[in-house]
Design a protein around this motif. Structure first.
Motif, PDB file in Angstrom:
ATOM      1  N   ASP A  48       9.493   9.889   0.861  1.00 31.06           N
ATOM      2  CA  ASP A  48      10.547   8.983   1.714  1.00 31.06           C
ATOM      3  C   ASP A  48      10.114   9.266   3.052  1.00 31.06           C
ATOM      4  O   ASP A  48      10.479  10.432   3.313  1.00 31.06           O
ATOM      5  N   THR A  49       9.557   8.157   3.812  1.00 30.27           N
ATOM      6  CA  THR A  49       8.913   8.335   5.052  1.00 30.27           C
ATOM      7  C   THR A  49       9.719   7.339   6.022  1.00 30.27           C
ATOM      8  O   THR A  49       9.724   5.985   5.732  1.00 30.27           O
ATOM      9  N   LYS A  50      10.034   7.874   7.108  1.00 30.31           N
ATOM     10  CA  LYS A  50      10.861   6.921   8.187  1.00 30.31           C
ATOM     11  C   LYS A  50      10.271   7.389   9.584  1.00 30.31           C
ATOM     12  O   LYS A  50      10.251   8.587   9.695  1.00 30.31           O
TER      13      LYS A  50
ATOM     14  N   SER B 296       8.909   3.987   4.355  1.00 34.82           N
ATOM     15  CA  SER B 296       7.654   3.670   3.112  1.00 34.82           C
ATOM     16  C   SER B 296       8.033   4.699   2.440  1.00 34.82           C
ATOM     17  O   SER B 296       8.838   5.794   2.235  1.00 34.82           O
ATOM     18  N   GLY B 297       7.302   4.600   1.244  1.00 37.89           N
ATOM     19  CA  GLY B 297       7.449   5.535  -0.183  1.00 37.89           C
ATOM     20  C   GLY B 297       6.020   6.114  -0.469  1.00 37.89           C
ATOM     21  O   GLY B 297       5.203   6.284   0.377  1.00 37.89           O
ATOM     22  N   ASN B 298       5.923   5.942  -1.879  1.00 36.89           N
ATOM     23  CA  ASN B 298       4.620   6.557  -2.280  1.00 36.89           C
ATOM     24  C   ASN B 298       3.532   5.570  -2.054  1.00 36.89           C
ATOM     25  O   ASN B 298       3.625   4.265  -2.257  1.00 36.89           O
TER      26      ASN B 298
ATOM     27  N   ARG C 173      -0.917   4.823  -7.989  1.00 44.80           N
ATOM     28  CA  ARG C 173       0.068   5.407  -6.844  1.00 44.80           C
ATOM     29  C   ARG C 173       0.052   6.921  -6.870  1.00 44.80           C
ATOM     30  O   ARG C 173       0.403   7.340  -7.906  1.00 44.80           O
ATOM     31  N   SER C 174       0.596   7.448  -5.685  1.00 41.11           N
ATOM     32  CA  SER C 174       0.876   8.719  -5.742  1.00 41.11           C
ATOM     33  C   SER C 174       1.756   9.222  -6.632  1.00 41.11           C
ATOM     34  O   SER C 174       2.836   8.632  -6.779  1.00 41.11           O
TER      35      SER C 174
ATOM     36  N   ALA D 291       0.904  -1.332   0.033  1.00 37.81           N
ATOM     37  CA  ALA D 291      -0.064   0.096  -0.095  1.00 37.81           C
ATOM     38  C   ALA D 291       0.814   1.137  -0.085  1.00 37.81           C
ATOM     39  O   ALA D 291       0.836   2.207  -0.666  1.00 37.81           O
ATOM     40  N   SER D 292       1.957   1.281   0.796  1.00 35.72           N
ATOM     41  CA  SER D 292       2.823   2.373   0.886  1.00 35.72           C
ATOM     42  C   SER D 292       4.370   2.154   0.583  1.00 35.72           C
ATOM     43  O   SER D 292       5.174   2.751   1.235  1.00 35.72           O
ATOM     44  N   GLN D 293       4.544   0.923   0.225  1.00 36.55           N
ATOM     45  CA  GLN D 293       5.853   0.448  -0.078  1.00 36.55           C
ATOM     46  C   GLN D 293       6.532   0.435   1.306  1.00 36.55           C
ATOM     47  O   GLN D 293       7.566   0.680   1.395  1.00 36.55           O
ATOM     48  N   GLU D 294       5.952  -0.026   2.276  1.00 36.71           N
ATOM     49  CA  GLU D 294       6.689   0.161   3.647  1.00 36.71           C
ATOM     50  C   GLU D 294       6.932  -1.270   4.181  1.00 36.71           C
ATOM     51  O   GLU D 294       6.456  -2.312   4.060  1.00 36.71           O
TER      52      GLU D 294
END
Length: 698
Positions: free
Chosen positions: A237-239, A221-223, A231-232, A193-196
């Motif tokens: 780039d989320t940490k 996670s990513g997009n 996909r967004s 879902a969010s490439q997490e």
């Protein structure tokens, strides 16, 4: 940019589902069960939000929903907001974002909810809407989540006229097996879902009289693939990292002392495309860091002493750095940071005794919270000297109160529970006069039990919510040529006041289709009457281009509706059904408030197969459409989004391997049909996505 989903209407027909459920439950009743205890916990967990004392969910005289750690794990929740998507009359805005998640209970605003972690109220509802509103916590740390629908509770302090959300974090006692003194638990998982990619590890044990646990959880996670079907487009780039430690000691059989520490660090960075091309200089960077320490004391000694005390210190920092390319001005940037510091605590005792021929359970105590926020502005290009942020002045808040509630049993059938609270608040900010007020709020709940397993309740409670600092003091003004938005402060806001009325029923049956089956039903009809309601008004300025915002008291709002839940377990099969209906009206404008889901339905089915250690499950959610009428004093009308239904399936495998570590593997497919939808508040959910995870316990 997201395309709008098809505005189609999904039709929900519960009759076929109910018939299928009855047929399936009868067929599966004959199966042997090794998970009876686990099923019982799912069917009737112990909750504390109704009276601040533990009691089974089926016996609470209030509309309460509970989500256990098993349910959180089965779903593979990535964010705190995702936990609530299955609860009727609870709306989640931006569930995929830990920072921007906002919750609504029965059509309330998110800052009309009281948030509680391990018995301590959280008051971090500031930062001009940029701060995580209420709670920021990793789902991996949670043992149970409780949602009390409806406000007016005297027990949890100022606010909460919409409801209460209470979290219980995991402890060593929850993970240790009998006679076990040490253990390690590790988990990893991935979501498309969010490439997490996530991972967590815990060490826990018991040494003499001390229980301890230490854990770390990380996510990267990513997009996101959202429910618009794609996909967004932003390159994100989320940490996030969560560190958790808790130690508890029992110096005597009657008392327990504990100390817990949480550290959270979150950072998300993304590029926004311009005509399909990413500009590396056009960026958005959000960061959040939080320290939270809680000291607790429990003391139980006979019927007169059941003492619970908590003291919490919180320090948090939020930053937002924006770099954008503007016409004729090239790259422009602005950085903001908010520092938040808070001390809060509570002390209560419950005494149980007989007086005048009646049984009493008397709970009394007090709570307080003292918070400060400081806001700065700087240039994200140079990170040079910071200046005071003119939009968010340095501010302080003080809240405290005293409460008392008595549950009086008049025989075996009738219980009367009067309660009363005195609340006081004070708000201060640079450049403004200080603002304070106080109020006494009473309440009463009457419960009738005509027979074993069946009870009815009726309650009336008054609520009181002081305005938070960003509603009072936040201001914003930009050059209208480039960013035509103005926000006006309103230091003259009045506190919101409410009366919350509820009539409900609890029923617990057994032996319906088999000797070992059980059915718990909870139903409630509610009416909330809120005066001096705080609304964010919007209008166009005199130039016809600038959008203006200001918090204001609009007078009178009513919320009414129905909540129904049923839990059924037989053998290895369990089912969970819930329905919510809510209707919110602005009484002054005689108009329905838009942006609120009017109806929602949840159905979950689960089954355990002991021979193969497999646990398949199915989840169905349905959300009705809402009108798109233009709200009072709103610059633009709400968009109407259609009703929709989502389906999810999953499977967990828990093999028992002798003389080896415990192992669990899980797979879930969310939004199986890849439904394209938006919630009526405009938020997206996830498109079709797979989640997998593996857990080992040594």
């Amino acid at each position: 940019m997201h395309t709008s989903p098809t505005n189609k209407r999904s039709h929900f027909r519960p009759t076929a589902l109910i018939l299928a459920l009855c047929a399936a439950s009868t067929a599966w009743a004959a199966d042997s069960s090794e998970d009876v205890a686990s099923q019982t916990v799912l069917l009737d967990p112990v909750v504390v939000t109704a009276t601040r004392t533990p009691e089974p969910l089926s016996q609470t005289a209030a509309s309460i929903a509970a989500v256990t750690d098993r349910e959180i794990t089965e779903r593979g929740a990535q964010t705190f907001g995702e936990i609530f998507e299955d609860i009727p009359n609870v709306m989640v805005e931006s569930p995929e974002s830990p920072i921007f998640t906002r919750l609504s209970i029965r059509g309330s605003e998110s800052n009309q909810i009281t948030y509680v972690i391990d018995g301590v109220r959280q008051d971090m509802t500031t930062m001009a809407g940029n701060h995580p509103l209420g709670i920021f916590i990793d789902p991996e740390l949670l043992k149970q989540v409780e949602v009390k629908h409806g406000g007016g509770s005297a027990l949890y302090g100022n606010g909460g006229i919409g409801g209460t959300i209470a979290l219980t974090t995991v402890s060593a006692a929850d993970l240790l097996k009998p006679e076990e003194t040490f253990g390690v638990k590790a988990k990893t998982g991935y979501s498309t879902a969010s490439q997490e990619l996530m991972g967590s590890a815990y060490a826990f044990g018991r040494a003499n009289a001390v229980d301890y646990i230490f854990g770390v959880s990380q996510r990267h996670s990513g997009n996101e693939k959202l429910s618009d079907g794609k996909r967004s487009e932003r390159e994100s780039d989320t940490k996030s990292t969560a560190v958790f430690a808790k130690a508890a000691i029992s110096p005597t059989d009657a008392s327990t002392l504990s100390l817990a520490y949480n550290y959270d660090k979150f950072d998300t960075f993304y590029l926004s495309p311009e005509n399909g091309v990413y500009d590396p200089d056009q960026t958005n960077d959000y960061g959040y860091e939080q320290h939270r320490a809680v000291a607790s004391w429990l003391y139980e000694n006979g019927p007169w002493w059941d003492v619970r005390a908590n003291l919490q210190y919180t320090k948090a920092r939020y930053s937002m750095d924006l770099v954008v390319r503007m016409p004729m001005m090239g790259l422009q940037g602005v950085g903001n940071s908010d520092d938040f510091e808070s001390w809060s605590g509570n002390l209560q005792n419950t005494s149980r005794f007989d007086f005048a021929g009646m049984n009493h359970q008397l709970t009394y105590g007090g709570d307080f919270s003292r918070s400060e926020q400081d806001s700065l502005q700087y240039n994200p290009f140079t990170f040079g000297e910071s200046i005071k942020d003119p939009s968010r002045p340095d501010a302080k808040s003080l809240d405290f109160g005293f409460f008392i509630e008595d549950e009086i049993a008049l025989g075996d059938q009738l219980t009367i529970a009067p309660q009363i609270r005195y609340s006081y608040f004070k708000r201060e900010a640079a450049g403004f006069d200080s603002f304070s007020d106080g109020k006494v709020t009473p309440g009463l709940t009457v419960t009738l039990k005509p027979m074993e397993g069946l009870s009815f309740w009726a309650s009336a409670n008054e609520g009181f919510r002081p305005p938070i600092m960003d509603e009072l003091y936040y201001s914003l003004s930009h050059n209208p040529q480039f960013f035509p938005v103005v926000v006006y402060p309103n230091p003259d806001l009045k506190p919101e006041k409410s009366w919350n009325y509820e009539v409900g029923m609890n029923a617990a049956f057994s032996g319906l289709a088999a000797e070992s089956d059980a059915l718990n039903v909870k139903a409630a009809v509610f009416y909330d009457d809120v005066k001096d309601f705080i609304n964010i008004a919007s209008w166009y300025g005199d130039d016809g281009l600038t959008t203006c915002y200001q918090a204001e008291n609009i007078g009178h709002v009513s919320r009414k509706g129905v909540e129904l839940s049923a839990k059924y377990a037989v053998g290895n099969f369990n089912a969970d059904f819930a329905y919510g209906l809510v209707h919110v009206v602005d009484k002054e404008a005689d108009k329905r408030v838009s942006g609120i889901t009017p109806q929602s339905v949840k159905l979950q089915l689960g089954y355990s197969i002991p021979r193969t250690a497999l646990h398949p499950w199915y989840r169905f959610n349905w959300y009705d459409a809402a009108d798109g009428d233009k709200a009072k004093n709103t610059a633009s009308p709400r968009t109407k989004y259609g009703a929709f239904a989502t389906h999810s399936v999953g499977l967990t495998w828990t093999p028992k391997i002798p003389n080896f570590w415990d192992f669990t593997a899980g797979l879930a497919i969310e939004n199986v049909t890849d439904e394209k939808y938006r919630f009526v508040n405009g938020s997206y959910g996830y498109g079709r996505a797979a989640r997998v995870w593996v857990t080992g316990r040594f």
